[in-house]
Design a protein around this motif. Sequence first.
Motif, short mmCIF file in Angstrom:
data_model
loop_
_atom_site.label_atom_id
_atom_site.label_comp_id
_atom_site.label_asym_id
_atom_site.label_seq_id
_atom_site.Cartn_x
_atom_site.Cartn_y
_atom_site.Cartn_z
N ALA A 189 0.84 -1.18 0.15
CA ALA A 189 -0.18 -0.05 0.01
C ALA A 189 0.89 1.39 0.13
O ALA A 189 1.92 1.04 0.59
N ASN A 190 0.39 2.33 -0.40
CA ASN A 190 0.85 3.65 -0.76
C ASN A 190 0.98 4.20 0.69
O ASN A 190 -0.18 4.85 1.02
N PHE A 191 1.92 3.88 1.58
CA PHE A 191 2.13 4.40 2.84
C PHE A 191 1.80 6.18 3.28
O PHE A 191 1.13 6.51 3.94
N SER A 192 2.37 6.64 2.05
CA SER A 192 2.64 8.14 2.15
C SER A 192 1.14 8.83 2.11
O SER A 192 1.06 9.74 2.75
N ARG A 193 0.20 8.11 1.62
CA ARG A 193 -1.24 8.80 1.48
C ARG A 193 -2.04 8.94 2.57
O ARG A 193 -2.96 9.72 2.75
N TYR A 194 -1.61 8.18 3.64
CA TYR A 194 -2.14 8.28 5.05
C TYR A 194 -1.94 9.76 5.68
O TYR A 194 -2.34 10.01 6.75
N PRO A 225 10.78 -1.03 7.76
CA PRO A 225 10.36 0.29 7.25
C PRO A 225 8.78 0.25 7.33
O PRO A 225 8.13 -0.86 7.56
N PRO A 226 8.31 1.38 7.59
CA PRO A 226 7.00 1.46 8.05
C PRO A 226 5.94 0.85 6.81
O PRO A 226 5.99 1.29 5.78
N CYS A 227 4.91 0.27 7.11
CA CYS A 227 3.96 -0.21 6.24
C CYS A 227 2.72 -0.09 7.11
O CYS A 227 2.41 0.12 8.26
N TYR A 228 1.59 0.08 6.06
CA TYR A 228 0.45 0.20 6.61
C TYR A 228 -0.15 -1.02 7.25
O TYR A 228 0.01 -1.95 6.69
N PHE A 229 -0.97 -0.90 8.45
CA PHE A 229 -1.86 -1.99 8.86
C PHE A 229 -3.10 -1.46 9.35
O PHE A 229 -3.21 -0.27 9.67
N ASN A 230 -4.09 -2.21 9.43
CA ASN A 230 -5.49 -1.92 9.88
C ASN A 230 -5.84 -2.17 11.17
O ASN A 230 -5.40 -3.06 11.72
N THR A 231 -6.15 -1.20 11.81
CA THR A 231 -6.30 -1.34 13.20
C THR A 231 -7.46 -1.92 13.76
O THR A 231 -7.90 -2.10 15.05
N GLY A 232 -8.50 -2.53 12.77
CA GLY A 232 -9.51 -3.21 13.08
C GLY A 232 -9.35 -4.86 13.64
O GLY A 232 -10.22 -5.39 13.95
N VAL A 233 -8.15 -5.13 13.23
CA VAL A 233 -7.57 -6.58 13.73
C VAL A 233 -6.51 -6.34 14.31
O VAL A 233 -5.39 -6.35 13.58
N MET A 234 -6.24 -6.63 15.84
CA MET A 234 -4.89 -6.47 16.44
C MET A 234 -4.80 -7.27 17.63
O MET A 234 -5.81 -7.66 18.24
N VAL A 235 -3.50 -7.89 17.83
CA VAL A 235 -3.42 -8.73 19.02
C VAL A 235 -2.45 -7.65 19.65
O VAL A 235 -1.38 -6.99 19.28
N PHE A 291 -2.18 5.55 15.18
CA PHE A 291 -1.51 4.41 15.49
C PHE A 291 -0.42 4.04 14.64
O PHE A 291 0.53 3.49 14.88
N LEU A 292 -0.72 4.51 13.26
CA LEU A 292 0.35 4.22 12.54
C LEU A 292 1.62 5.10 12.71
O LEU A 292 2.97 4.58 12.71
N LEU A 293 1.46 6.20 13.43
CA LEU A 293 2.53 7.02 13.72
C LEU A 293 3.47 6.65 14.76
O LEU A 293 4.58 6.60 15.07
N VAL A 294 2.53 5.66 15.62
CA VAL A 294 3.36 5.36 16.91
C VAL A 294 3.89 3.59 16.53
O VAL A 294 5.05 3.48 17.07
N PHE A 295 3.14 3.00 15.70
CA PHE A 295 3.60 1.54 15.64
C PHE A 295 4.06 1.18 14.29
O PHE A 295 4.74 -0.23 14.10
N ALA A 296 3.89 1.89 13.28
CA ALA A 296 4.39 1.58 11.77
C ALA A 296 5.94 0.96 11.92
O ALA A 296 6.57 1.94 12.28
N GLY A 297 6.24 -0.03 11.29
CA GLY A 297 7.57 -0.40 11.43
C GLY A 297 8.04 -1.32 12.67
O GLY A 297 9.10 -1.59 12.86
N GLU A 298 6.86 -1.16 13.77
CA GLU A 298 7.21 -1.99 15.05
C GLU A 298 6.46 -3.10 15.23
O GLU A 298 6.26 -3.77 16.17
#
Length: 355
Positions: free
Chosen positions: A192-197, A219-229, A265-272
């Motif tokens: 996904a185009n991460f920059s568009r967020y 490297p940071p990637c998009y993830f959807n916060t509707g399904v998380m452990v 969430f992306l700002l805190v967790f993307a790439g982690e």
Amino acid sequence: MRAAGAAVALLFFFLLAVPGEAAAALPRFAEAPQYRNGEGCPAATAAGVCDPGLVHIAMTLDAHYLRGSMAAIYSLLKHASCPESLFFHFLAAAPGDGELRAALAASFPSLRFEIYPFRAEAVAGLISASVRAALEAPLNYARNHLADLLPPCVPRAIYLDSDVLAADDVRRLWETRLPAAAVVAAPEYCHANFSRYFTPAFWSDPALGARVFAGRRRPPCYFNTGVMVIDLRRWRAGNYRRRIERWMEIQKERRIYELGSLPPFLLVFAGEVEAVDLRWNQHGLGGDNVHGSCRPLHDGPVSLMHWSGKGKPWDRLDAGRPCPLDHTWKSYDLYIAGDASSAASPASGPALSAW
């Protein structure tokens, strides 16, 4: 005095006859089939919610999306190898969880669950305008407070949006390994185009942009916060709610993203994030945030379907314009049609996933 008394009586009658949104009757639902543990399931203990054998699932609970929640719960129980080991933690807008509790107990008499009141004022001052009004609902941000609301003895939780449908045993997702450096596990979408967020202003600011994600595990990637452990103990220790809220404060000062609860969430967790197989979030089935158009499943196996986006299967079914996959969701729909108290979910109601 008699006229004044009559006026008060008339007002009282009006309030009863035309109740507010919070007092509106809930839709009616059928009772779901009962599912029992199979062989090899952990035996229940007297520890209650602190039982180490439980699988903890957290969801928001709201009258507007209750129909989706009911179908999601039904699918999770049906496909679980140990359904009696599932414990549901519901975050509901406060006050008024009494009717929601009664509705759950009526459809799922053996369900193990608790409802936690979530007060809108906890996040109201932090929410900024989004591309869709529904994404601004305070309950969207309740997931940030999971670690504060759930009992300290609960070590981790699977957070799920209400527009999901399980097609596999959720225990497999529960058993996801979280290495010491990870707090959240989720399917990642690195194509996904991460920059568009984020806005151009975010990327052009030398103090923000790529610098925010420098030094992360990947490297940071998009993830959807509707399904998380989520590892709740690590979340508390790292004060991650405050980290997310700090980005929400920056957003209020200068606009760095257009969506609602996802970008912080992306700002805190993307790439982690610890990556989970994509089968656990076949997302985007609700289409985009404007048109809610039909979308097919992605290539590959399916363990969980997710109607993220504007289009919800119950709304499209009621409107007589269902997408092909909405018929799969329909097989888990416990809603009793013909109940005049139930209307299609309004577009301004609490939202689910953004994409």
